[in-house]
Motif scaffolding. Structure first.
Motif, short mmCIF file in Angstrom:
data_model
loop_
_atom_site.label_atom_id
_atom_site.label_comp_id
_atom_site.label_asym_id
_atom_site.label_seq_id
_atom_site.Cartn_x
_atom_site.Cartn_y
_atom_site.Cartn_z
N CYS A 92 0.84 -1.19 0.00
CA CYS A 92 0.00 0.00 0.00
C CYS A 92 0.88 1.25 0.00
O CYS A 92 1.77 1.38 0.83
CB CYS A 92 -0.91 0.01 1.22
SG CYS A 92 -1.96 1.47 1.24
N GLY A 94 -0.88 4.26 -0.24
CA GLY A 94 -1.84 5.31 0.06
C GLY A 94 -1.21 6.26 1.08
O GLY A 94 -0.14 5.96 1.63
N THR A 95 -1.87 7.37 1.37
CA THR A 95 -1.23 8.42 2.17
C THR A 95 -0.73 7.91 3.53
O THR A 95 0.44 8.11 3.88
CB THR A 95 -2.22 9.58 2.41
OG1 THR A 95 -2.73 9.95 1.14
CG2 THR A 95 -1.55 10.76 3.07
N ALA A 96 -1.59 7.21 4.28
CA ALA A 96 -1.19 6.77 5.63
C ALA A 96 0.02 5.84 5.55
O ALA A 96 0.96 5.95 6.34
CB ALA A 96 -2.36 6.07 6.31
N CYS A 97 0.01 4.91 4.61
CA CYS A 97 1.12 3.96 4.50
C CYS A 97 2.36 4.64 3.95
O CYS A 97 3.48 4.32 4.37
CB CYS A 97 0.71 2.78 3.62
SG CYS A 97 -0.53 1.74 4.42
N CYS A 133 -4.30 2.36 -0.82
CA CYS A 133 -5.16 2.03 0.32
C CYS A 133 -5.74 0.62 0.27
O CYS A 133 -6.50 0.24 -0.61
CB CYS A 133 -6.29 3.03 0.52
SG CYS A 133 -6.96 2.83 2.18
N ILE A 134 -5.33 -0.12 1.26
CA ILE A 134 -5.73 -1.52 1.37
C ILE A 134 -6.80 -1.67 2.45
O ILE A 134 -7.26 -2.76 2.77
CB ILE A 134 -4.44 -2.33 1.68
CG1 ILE A 134 -4.46 -3.73 1.13
CG2 ILE A 134 -4.10 -2.31 3.15
CD1 ILE A 134 -3.08 -4.38 1.15
N GLY A 135 -7.19 -0.52 3.04
CA GLY A 135 -8.26 -0.53 4.04
C GLY A 135 -7.79 -0.77 5.46
O GLY A 135 -8.57 -1.21 6.31
N ALA A 136 -6.51 -0.50 5.73
CA ALA A 136 -5.99 -0.72 7.09
C ALA A 136 -5.20 0.50 7.53
O ALA A 136 -4.18 0.38 8.21
CB ALA A 136 -5.11 -1.97 7.11
N CYS A 137 -5.69 1.69 7.16
CA CYS A 137 -4.92 2.93 7.38
C CYS A 137 -4.53 3.12 8.84
O CYS A 137 -3.44 3.61 9.15
CB CYS A 137 -5.73 4.13 6.93
SG CYS A 137 -6.45 3.94 5.31
S1 FES Z 1 -3.32 4.08 3.12
FE1 FES Z 1 -2.50 2.12 3.38
S2 FES Z 1 -4.13 1.05 4.26
FE2 FES Z 1 -5.00 2.94 3.81
#
Ligand code: FES
Length: 166
Positions: A92, A94-97, A133-137
């Motif tokens: 992932c 995505g932003t958080a990861c 985003c894999i849904g585990a932010c």
């Molecule tokens: S950004 Fe990685 S799980 Fe949501």
């Protein structure tokens, strides 16, 4: 619709059987161009990927131009024209990861596996991909290996995680 395919059939059937099944699938979808995406999904489940001979077969059976088939495959990233590994690792970004080190995870996986993102190891064991985003932010950074999600991963944990699939 009676034909249900949920996993790759590639190791269990001969090439001839795969093409016969694909022919049946195309018949079930009534050779309708509107159903091309579903047919391609099923074809990928049967063959594991969509090489040119499969694309040509679909185009011929559906009586549509090969360019139409290859255009759809190119447009959607979930279709692949190359063989995929038994396990697809999705990192992932995505932003958080990303902010919690997702990039370092990608770099370490590239090192361990000796491949770039989008490639598959020579033994066809692992494919490496990135996703949004894999849904585990809340427990970032996260990676997925086929259907399993690993949370709070760090580069030092990766060899142990991959070891489970050896
Ligand atoms: S950004 Fe990685 S799980 Fe949501």
């Amino acid at each position: 619709m009676s034909t249900t395919l949920t996993h790759c059939q590639c190791k269990e059937m001969s090439e001839e059987e795969k093409f016969r099944l694909l022919g049946e699938i195309i018949e079930e979808y009534e050779k309708k161009e509107n159903n091309l995406i579903q047919i391609l999904h099923m074809a990928q489940a049967v063959f594991g990927f969509l090489p040119s001979e499969v694309q040509k077969f679909i185009a011929k059976e559906m009586d549509i131009p090969l360019s139409k088939v290859s255009g759809v495959i190119t447009f959607y990233s979930f279709f692949s024209t190359e063989p995929k590994g038994e396990y697809t690792i999705r990192v992932c970004l995505g932003t958080a990861c990303y902010v919690r080190g997702g990039k370092k995870i990608v770099e370490r996986l590239k090192e361990i596996l000796g491949i770039e993102v989008g490639e598959t190891t020579k033994d066809l064991k692992f494919s490496l991909e990135v996703m949004r985003c894999i849904g585990a932010c809340g427990l970032a950074p996260a990676i997925g290996i086929n259907d399993k999600v690993y949370k709070q991963v760090n580069p030092d944990k990766l060899e142990r995680i991959l070891g489970k699939y050896e």
